[in-house]
Write a protein that holds these residues in place. Structure first.
Motif, short mmCIF file in Angstrom:
data_model
loop_
_atom_site.label_atom_id
_atom_site.label_comp_id
_atom_site.label_asym_id
_atom_site.label_seq_id
_atom_site.Cartn_x
_atom_site.Cartn_y
_atom_site.Cartn_z
N ALA A 96 0.83 -1.21 0.00
CA ALA A 96 0.00 0.00 0.00
C ALA A 96 0.86 1.26 0.00
CB ALA A 96 -0.93 -0.01 1.20
N ARG A 118 5.46 8.55 3.53
CA ARG A 118 4.35 7.72 4.00
C ARG A 118 4.82 6.73 5.06
NH1 ARG A 118 1.15 5.51 -1.39
NH2 ARG A 118 -0.14 7.37 -1.82
N PRO A 166 -0.80 5.31 9.29
CA PRO A 166 -1.15 5.36 7.87
C PRO A 166 -2.42 6.17 7.60
CG PRO A 166 -1.65 3.20 8.78
CD PRO A 166 -0.88 3.94 9.82
N TRP A 189 -1.65 9.72 5.82
CA TRP A 189 -1.49 9.83 4.37
C TRP A 189 -2.69 9.28 3.61
CZ3 TRP A 189 -1.54 5.55 1.24
CH2 TRP A 189 -1.16 4.31 1.77
N ARG A 190 -3.40 8.32 4.18
CA ARG A 190 -4.59 7.80 3.51
C ARG A 190 -5.67 8.88 3.43
NH1 ARG A 190 -4.87 2.34 2.57
NH2 ARG A 190 -3.28 1.03 3.58
N ARG A 195 -4.66 11.36 0.85
CA ARG A 195 -4.86 10.83 -0.50
C ARG A 195 -6.34 10.87 -0.88
NH1 ARG A 195 -3.24 4.77 -2.39
NH2 ARG A 195 -4.80 4.26 -0.82
N LEU A 196 -7.21 10.51 0.07
CA LEU A 196 -8.65 10.53 -0.18
C LEU A 196 -9.12 11.94 -0.54
CD1 LEU A 196 -11.37 8.98 -0.13
CD2 LEU A 196 -11.55 9.60 2.29
N GLU A 222 0.09 14.26 -0.78
CA GLU A 222 -0.54 13.21 -1.58
C GLU A 222 -0.97 13.74 -2.95
OE1 GLU A 222 -0.95 9.84 -1.13
OE2 GLU A 222 0.50 10.16 0.48
#
Length: 507
Positions: free
Chosen positions: A113, A226, A232, A235-236, A239-240, A246
């Motif tokens: 990931a 990341r 996590p 950064w998730r 990114r979303l 990101e």
């Protein structure tokens, strides 16, 4: 007729609101549980120093801090709870992870990931059948005498026609040049020629900018960020929402994808039959997925990661060390031949340069291009040093720290001493166990391009020390024991390596 919220019965509206509230509560509980599992508020001194950055008061790099902690640990292993990570510099643990119990220490979904957006399904980011298939293909190609001869010819030509003239021009102009940038351009040109049969021309005299190289730099740096995050979720979420680092990463990878596609199209246009470059051989091999552009894109990116940054990193730190140890450079010249006694740079001649080989290995002991590597423990396990590792834990072995362990290298572990490797008959080079020196990984994942990389570095090292004296100037890299590195998948010196190059008077 479509129903609206106002037309629904009051009870149904209440039930819907209750379900929505319940969903929010479950989501919030999940977030809380993830944070609790990661121990983000751990108060141990290691986690506190990591979260606050207080380690930077005493250490130049995060790797130096880890090396300190691992030297202090009786087992050579520590836990960083906020990262959910076990870090080790114990050779027995490294062997256990990379050979003895290999199947329980895959790259893992969490690692995939982190780097999946950049590396996709390339060999460095997959496990199981996909990894075995790509490794088998790469082993057949990289082990080929034809490929090695082809690669050596490209490297020798690039050194003679571009690298040496660029350095000679800097010497004649009395200019200070960033040697790290020069080596990155050199390595980018050579890996593109060897891997794709294409020449980006980054090391021409005018030093043209490469959009692919720049985008690749940004992408690798942000992917490394990341992995350094305490959770996590950070950064998730970015990114979303497509914000911050990101968003920058997404834009860089889009450019990498675009230019990788151009490489593949050009390679197809030129044809693959009879070509020796690695991409053509992959495309021509049965079952290699000639029509699968995603597969080929991941191959292109993996080759770039393996062949550019690692070689340029090792060459940069090598000349940083040689600048401070001119006697070592003189010994390299004496071995390779200087002036009228200079032998041509043939593959066979290079194989006999044991002292130069030792210099390269000693440089990478102190400054491995990949400073640490992580696996994820699939199921609960106990490492040979007695450390318990829960399933799902990231386990990192740390070559940078291992090169600084007195229990492995003795009391002079911090000294640059190439002759520590010359223990064979007639002072010949004798390698150390790869589990004590995992610079090229070890076990089933040992680097397949190891011989090519060492040969490339030998060609450069011999050619440059024969022709030039290289002196590091300014503050960057001035402290050879602890240059400052920037975050990334491979080690690069912050601010580059400014040097002054002088032609040698050859007699």
């Amino acid at each position: 007729m479509e129903a609206t919220a106002d037309s629904l019965p009051w009870a149904a509206q209440c039930a819907g609101a209750a379900l929505f509230a319940a969903a929010l509560c479950v989501t919030a509980l999940g977030v809380v549980l993830v944070f609790l599992r990661r121990w983000p508020w751990c108060s141990c001194h290691v986690c506190r120093a990591y979260l606050t950055g207080s380690w930077a008061r005493d250490f130049t790099n995060l790797g130096d801090w880890y090396a300190h902690l691992l030297r202090e640990s009786p087992t050579g292993t520590i836990h960083v709870h906020v990262l959910g990570c076990t870090v080790t510099a114990n050779p027995a643990n490294v062997e256990y992870m990379l050979r003895t119990n290999f199947d329980n220490f895959p790259k893992g979904k969490a690692f995939a990931a982190l780097l999946g957006d950049l590396l996709g399904g390339g060999i460095f980011n997959v496990d199981g059948h996909a990894w075995r298939h790509q490794r088998k293909m790469a082993s057949l190609e990289l082990g080929s005498v034809a490929v090695r001869s082809y690669a050596f010819g490209i490297v020798a030509q690039e050194v003679e026609s571009r690298l040496v003239p660029v350095l000679a021009a800097a010497a004649d102009a009395g200019a200070v040049v960033d040697l790290q940038d020069v080596f990155r351009r050199f390595a980018f040109d050579t890996i593109c020629k060897i891997s794709f049969g294409l020449d980006p021309g980054c090391l021409e005299r005018e030093m043209p900018v490469s959009r692919l190289a720049d985008a690749f730099d940004v992408a690798t740096r942000l992917c490394a960020m990341r992995g350094a995050a305490a959770s996590p979720l950070v950064w998730r979420a970015k990114r979303l929402l497509n914000v911050g680092s990101e968003r920058e990463l997404r834009e860089a990878i889009a450019l990498v994808d675009e230019l990788a596609a151009a490489v593949i199209r050009e390679r197809r246009k030129l044809g693959v039959a009879g070509s020796h470059d690695l991409l053509s051989r992959f495309m021509a091999s049965a079952g290699a997925g000639d029509g699968d552009d995603k597969y080929l894109r991941d191959i292109v990116v993996s080759f770039l990661l393996a062949g550019r940054d690692t070689v340029s990193s090792a060459l940069t730190t090598l000349f940083m060390l040689l600048s401070k140890n001119p006697g070592v450079a003189a010994a390299m010249r004496a071995e390779a031949g200087d002036g009228e006694s200079a032998a041509p740079l043939t593959y066979e001649h290079l194989k006999g340069l044991h002292y130069t080989h030792a210099v390269l290995y000693e440089n990478m002991r102190l400054f491995p291009p990949v400073q640490f590597d992580s696996k994820f423990c699939a199921g609960p396990d106990v490492l040979p040093d007695g450390t318990y590792v829960a399933g799902g834990t990231r386990v990192t072995y740390h070559p940078y720290a291992m090169g600084r362990m007195p229990r492995i290298w003795g009391a002079d572990h911090g000294a640059f001493r190439p002759d520590r490797w010359l223990t064979g008959a007639g002072a010949s080079f004798v390698p150390e166990s790869l589990y004590r020196y995992p610079v090229f990984q070890a076990g089933l994942r040992v680097c397949l391009g190891k011989e090519l990389a060492v040969t490339e570095m030998k060609v450069v090292a011999v050619a440059v020390v024969r022709a030039f004296d290289v002196e590091v100037v300014g503050d960057s890299g001035a402290t050879a024991c602890a240059p400052k590195f920037v975050s990334g998948l491979t080690a690069s010196i912050s601010g580059g390596l400014p040097v002054r190059v002088r032609r040698r008077v050859v007699r």
